[in-house]
Design a protein around this motif. Structure first.
Motif, mmCIF file in Angstrom:
data_model
loop_
_atom_site.group_PDB
_atom_site.id
_atom_site.type_symbol
_atom_site.label_atom_id
_atom_site.label_comp_id
_atom_site.label_asym_id
_atom_site.label_seq_id
_atom_site.Cartn_x
_atom_site.Cartn_y
_atom_site.Cartn_z
ATOM 1 N N PHE A 40 17.973 71.589 18.873
ATOM 2 C CA PHE A 40 18.575 72.650 19.688
ATOM 3 C C PHE A 40 18.101 72.594 21.129
ATOM 4 O O PHE A 40 18.897 72.731 22.066
ATOM 5 C CB PHE A 40 18.221 74.001 19.056
ATOM 6 C CG PHE A 40 18.782 75.190 19.764
ATOM 7 C CD1 PHE A 40 17.956 76.031 20.508
ATOM 8 C CD2 PHE A 40 20.136 75.485 19.692
ATOM 9 C CE1 PHE A 40 18.470 77.137 21.157
ATOM 10 C CE2 PHE A 40 20.668 76.591 20.325
ATOM 11 C CZ PHE A 40 19.839 77.423 21.064
ATOM 12 N N SER A 41 16.818 72.379 21.338
ATOM 13 C CA SER A 41 16.241 72.440 22.681
ATOM 14 C C SER A 41 16.637 71.249 23.559
ATOM 15 O O SER A 41 16.262 71.202 24.726
ATOM 16 C CB SER A 41 14.715 72.531 22.593
ATOM 17 O OG SER A 41 14.195 71.411 21.907
ATOM 18 N N SER A 42 17.375 70.306 23.035
ATOM 19 C CA SER A 42 17.825 69.162 23.826
ATOM 20 C C SER A 42 19.224 69.351 24.385
ATOM 21 O O SER A 42 19.754 68.448 25.053
ATOM 22 C CB SER A 42 17.809 67.883 22.969
ATOM 23 O OG SER A 42 16.493 67.548 22.581
ATOM 24 N N HIS A 43 19.813 70.506 24.115
ATOM 25 C CA HIS A 43 21.218 70.703 24.462
ATOM 26 C C HIS A 43 21.454 72.018 25.184
ATOM 27 O O HIS A 43 20.912 73.057 24.789
ATOM 28 C CB HIS A 43 22.075 70.658 23.202
ATOM 29 C CG HIS A 43 22.027 69.345 22.494
ATOM 30 N ND1 HIS A 43 22.892 68.304 22.780
ATOM 31 C CD2 HIS A 43 21.182 68.887 21.542
ATOM 32 C CE1 HIS A 43 22.580 67.277 22.033
ATOM 33 N NE2 HIS A 43 21.548 67.593 21.266
ATOM 34 N N ALA A 44 22.272 71.938 26.230
ATOM 35 C CA ALA A 44 22.754 73.162 26.846
ATOM 36 C C ALA A 44 23.666 73.879 25.863
ATOM 37 O O ALA A 44 24.237 73.263 24.955
ATOM 38 C CB ALA A 44 23.515 72.838 28.132
ATOM 39 N N ASN A 100 21.085 76.139 30.405
ATOM 40 C CA ASN A 100 20.604 74.773 30.211
ATOM 41 C C ASN A 100 19.582 74.733 29.075
ATOM 42 O O ASN A 100 19.285 75.757 28.444
ATOM 43 C CB ASN A 100 20.032 74.215 31.514
ATOM 44 C CG ASN A 100 18.646 74.756 31.815
ATOM 45 O OD1 ASN A 100 18.375 75.918 31.518
ATOM 46 N ND2 ASN A 100 17.784 73.925 32.369
ATOM 47 N N TRP A 101 19.031 73.576 28.833
ATOM 48 C CA TRP A 101 18.236 73.354 27.626
ATOM 49 C C TRP A 101 17.029 74.268 27.489
ATOM 50 O O TRP A 101 16.643 74.640 26.373
ATOM 51 C CB TRP A 101 17.790 71.892 27.568
ATOM 52 C CG TRP A 101 16.796 71.542 28.641
ATOM 53 C CD1 TRP A 101 17.061 71.211 29.931
ATOM 54 C CD2 TRP A 101 15.371 71.522 28.503
ATOM 55 N NE1 TRP A 101 15.893 70.982 30.611
ATOM 56 C CE2 TRP A 101 14.835 71.155 29.758
ATOM 57 C CE3 TRP A 101 14.488 71.764 27.439
ATOM 58 C CZ2 TRP A 101 13.463 71.030 29.979
ATOM 59 C CZ3 TRP A 101 13.133 71.648 27.651
ATOM 60 C CH2 TRP A 101 12.633 71.288 28.912
ATOM 61 N N ASN A 102 16.418 74.652 28.606
ATOM 62 C CA ASN A 102 15.199 75.461 28.510
ATOM 63 C C ASN A 102 15.392 76.881 29.016
ATOM 64 O O ASN A 102 14.432 77.629 29.136
ATOM 65 C CB ASN A 102 14.052 74.791 29.266
ATOM 66 C CG ASN A 102 14.309 74.720 30.763
ATOM 67 O OD1 ASN A 102 15.374 75.095 31.248
ATOM 68 N ND2 ASN A 102 13.324 74.235 31.503
ATOM 69 N N THR A 145 24.838 88.555 30.103
ATOM 70 C CA THR A 145 23.643 87.735 30.260
ATOM 71 C C THR A 145 23.518 86.777 29.088
ATOM 72 O O THR A 145 23.532 87.215 27.929
ATOM 73 C CB THR A 145 22.375 88.604 30.336
ATOM 74 O OG1 THR A 145 22.492 89.522 31.431
ATOM 75 C CG2 THR A 145 21.139 87.732 30.550
ATOM 76 N N ILE A 146 23.396 85.500 29.398
ATOM 77 C CA ILE A 146 23.179 84.504 28.361
ATOM 78 C C ILE A 146 21.694 84.164 28.324
ATOM 79 O O ILE A 146 21.038 84.072 29.361
ATOM 80 C CB ILE A 146 24.034 83.236 28.598
ATOM 81 C CG1 ILE A 146 23.941 82.290 27.400
ATOM 82 C CG2 ILE A 146 23.647 82.544 29.903
ATOM 83 C CD1 ILE A 146 24.929 81.119 27.470
ATOM 84 N N SER A 147 21.184 83.972 27.127
ATOM 85 C CA SER A 147 19.783 83.595 26.968
ATOM 86 C C SER A 147 19.642 82.777 25.688
ATOM 87 O O SER A 147 20.577 82.709 24.886
ATOM 88 C CB SER A 147 18.883 84.835 26.909
ATOM 89 O OG SER A 147 19.224 85.646 25.784
ATOM 90 N N ARG A 148 18.497 82.156 25.554
ATOM 91 C CA ARG A 148 18.278 81.349 24.352
ATOM 92 C C ARG A 148 16.834 81.461 23.896
ATOM 93 O O ARG A 148 15.933 81.699 24.699
ATOM 94 C CB ARG A 148 18.647 79.892 24.612
ATOM 95 C CG ARG A 148 17.788 79.195 25.641
ATOM 96 C CD ARG A 148 18.366 77.804 25.985
ATOM 97 N NE ARG A 148 18.351 76.919 24.829
ATOM 98 C CZ ARG A 148 19.144 75.848 24.713
ATOM 99 N NH1 ARG A 148 20.006 75.554 25.677
ATOM 100 N NH2 ARG A 148 19.065 75.079 23.635
#
Length: 122
Positions: free
Chosen positions: A29-33, A52-54, A69-72
């Motif tokens: 997951f952390s390798s992809h936007a 983006n990825w991070n 707001t987008i977040s991950r």
């Protein structure tokens, strides 16, 4: 196989808020936007937001800027879309997308979720 599962859709009154979630599995997951798109009746699919990825960089459609707001959370393999001040025009099926690389400006989405309906009543 990559799977994206959205949740959080539903009926909300105009002016209200809703948070969508998208759980990813099947690749790092952390390798992809990641991004969110939406499709309203009679309209073309529309870009909503990307991260983006991070999580350091984000991009928004003008129509949602200042409201969404987008977040991950890379530890949970999940991307979120917090939607505030919802309007009737935000009514659509919202799709989560995984990009083929870490940067949304250099890559394209290559996997999509099944979508979750958001209906804003006025």
């Amino acid at each position: 196989q990559v799977q994206l599962v959205e949740s959080g859709g539903g009926l909300v009154q105009a002016g209200g808020s809703r948070r969508l979630s998208c759980a990813s599995s099947g690749r790092t997951f952390s390798s992809h936007a990641m991004g969110w798109f939406r499709l309203a009746p009679g309209k073309k699919r529309e870009f909503v937001a990307a991260v983006n990825w991070n999580g350091a960089f984000t991009k928004y459609a003008d129509s949602v800027k200042g409201r969404f707001t987008i977040s991950r959370d890379n530890a949970k393999n999940t991307v979120y879309l917090q939607m505030n001040s919802l309007q009737a025009e935000d009514t659509a099926v919202y799709y989560c997308a995984s990009y083929s690389g870490p940067d949304y400006s250099a890559y394209e989405p290559d996997y999509w979720g099944q979508g979750t309906q958001v209906t804003v009543s006025s």
